[in-house]
Enzyme design. Sequence first.
Site, PDB file in Angstrom:
ATOM      1  N   ASP A   1    -105.067 -32.277 -33.658  1.00  0.00           N
ATOM      2  CA  ASP A   1    -104.146 -32.911 -32.734  1.00  0.00           C
ATOM      3  C   ASP A   1    -102.720 -32.592 -33.202  1.00  0.00           C
ATOM      4  O   ASP A   1    -102.504 -32.229 -34.358  1.00  0.00           O
ATOM      5  CB  ASP A   1    -104.419 -34.418 -32.757  1.00  0.00           C
ATOM      6  N   ARG A   2    -101.745 -32.745 -32.331  1.00  0.00           N
ATOM      7  CA  ARG A   2    -100.340 -32.477 -32.673  1.00  0.00           C
ATOM      8  C   ARG A   2     -99.618 -33.735 -33.136  1.00  0.00           C
ATOM      9  O   ARG A   2     -99.355 -33.915 -34.314  1.00  0.00           O
ATOM     10  CB  ARG A   2     -99.608 -31.863 -31.466  1.00  0.00           C
ATOM     11  N   ASP A   3     -99.295 -34.611 -32.189  1.00  0.00           N
ATOM     12  CA  ASP A   3     -98.438 -35.766 -32.464  1.00  0.00           C
ATOM     13  C   ASP A   3     -99.136 -36.788 -33.360  1.00  0.00           C
ATOM     14  O   ASP A   3    -100.167 -37.340 -32.999  1.00  0.00           O
ATOM     15  CB  ASP A   3     -98.018 -36.430 -31.147  1.00  0.00           C
TER      16      ASP A   3
ATOM     17  N   ASN B   1    -103.089 -33.762 -25.941  1.00  0.00           N
ATOM     18  CA  ASN B   1    -102.706 -34.307 -24.638  1.00  0.00           C
ATOM     19  C   ASN B   1    -101.181 -34.290 -24.576  1.00  0.00           C
ATOM     20  O   ASN B   1    -100.532 -34.827 -25.480  1.00  0.00           O
ATOM     21  CB  ASN B   1    -103.169 -35.758 -24.483  1.00  0.00           C
ATOM     22  N   GLN B   2    -100.615 -33.706 -23.534  1.00  0.00           N
ATOM     23  CA  GLN B   2     -99.158 -33.649 -23.396  1.00  0.00           C
ATOM     24  C   GLN B   2     -98.768 -33.957 -21.954  1.00  0.00           C
ATOM     25  O   GLN B   2     -98.392 -33.072 -21.185  1.00  0.00           O
ATOM     26  CB  GLN B   2     -98.627 -32.283 -23.852  1.00  0.00           C
TER      27      GLN B   2
ATOM     28  N   ARG C   1    -108.407 -34.049 -20.571  1.00  0.00           N
ATOM     29  CA  ARG C   1    -107.649 -35.083 -21.268  1.00  0.00           C
ATOM     30  C   ARG C   1    -108.543 -35.866 -22.224  1.00  0.00           C
ATOM     31  O   ARG C   1    -109.534 -36.465 -21.843  1.00  0.00           O
ATOM     32  CB  ARG C   1    -106.995 -36.033 -20.274  1.00  0.00           C
ATOM     33  N   LYS C   2    -108.174 -35.830 -23.518  1.00  0.00           N
ATOM     34  CA  LYS C   2    -108.923 -36.611 -24.499  1.00  0.00           C
ATOM     35  C   LYS C   2    -108.867 -38.084 -24.097  1.00  0.00           C
ATOM     36  O   LYS C   2    -107.828 -38.533 -23.658  1.00  0.00           O
ATOM     37  CB  LYS C   2    -108.308 -36.446 -25.895  1.00  0.00           C
TER      38      LYS C   2
ATOM     39  N   ASP D   1    -105.370 -38.413 -35.318  1.00  0.00           N
ATOM     40  CA  ASP D   1    -104.897 -39.723 -35.774  1.00  0.00           C
ATOM     41  C   ASP D   1    -105.289 -40.861 -34.847  1.00  0.00           C
ATOM     42  O   ASP D   1    -105.027 -42.013 -35.160  1.00  0.00           O
ATOM     43  CB  ASP D   1    -103.372 -39.716 -35.971  1.00  0.00           C
TER      44      ASP D   1
END
Length: 183
Positions: free
Chosen positions: A10-12, A52-53, A92-93, A118
């Site tokens: 994941d990113r954020d 997800n963005q 979308r997760k 996270d």
Amino acid sequence: MKPIQAVFLDRDGTIGGTGHFVHLNDFQLYPNSAAALRLLREAGLLVFAFTNQHRIAQGQASVEQFEQQLASYGFHRAYICPYEANDECECRKPLPGMLLQAAADYRVDLTRCVVIGDVGDTDMLAADAVGAMKVIVKTGWGSGSLGPYRERWAGVEPDYVAEDVMDAAEWILRQQADVGPYH
């Protein structure tokens, strides 16, 4: 256990930022994220971003901008859901669409992959849906996912709880060392 083929991150809140959306221009990797990604790549693993963005749907950034940013960090490929939470999509997760697309694109067995994230009720549920190993990091929303929000993903147990993405990468490499390289 079979050798690990790929790692999805994941990113954020996982590799940087705060857990909330941080615009591309302001996003900062955590101090050890670049080294963790490099370790995974050097071990011969495919390393994918999956994120997800929904701000893309709001016109605040583009898929291409996210792809460029994530490629600059060393990801082999980025899988990005650009939709709002109430849009109907398969990517979308916590839905596993991004993982399934990567499996089709790269011919990986998702039961031989690891998801690092996270958020329990998105990242861990997506991983669980496809039988991937689940590593939750305590950064970003991780501590909250393990604490007050644990009921949102009750019944799903992480394979490992990591302090951060470097701890997660080191755990993966220990697992890989126990079974040998992927061929």
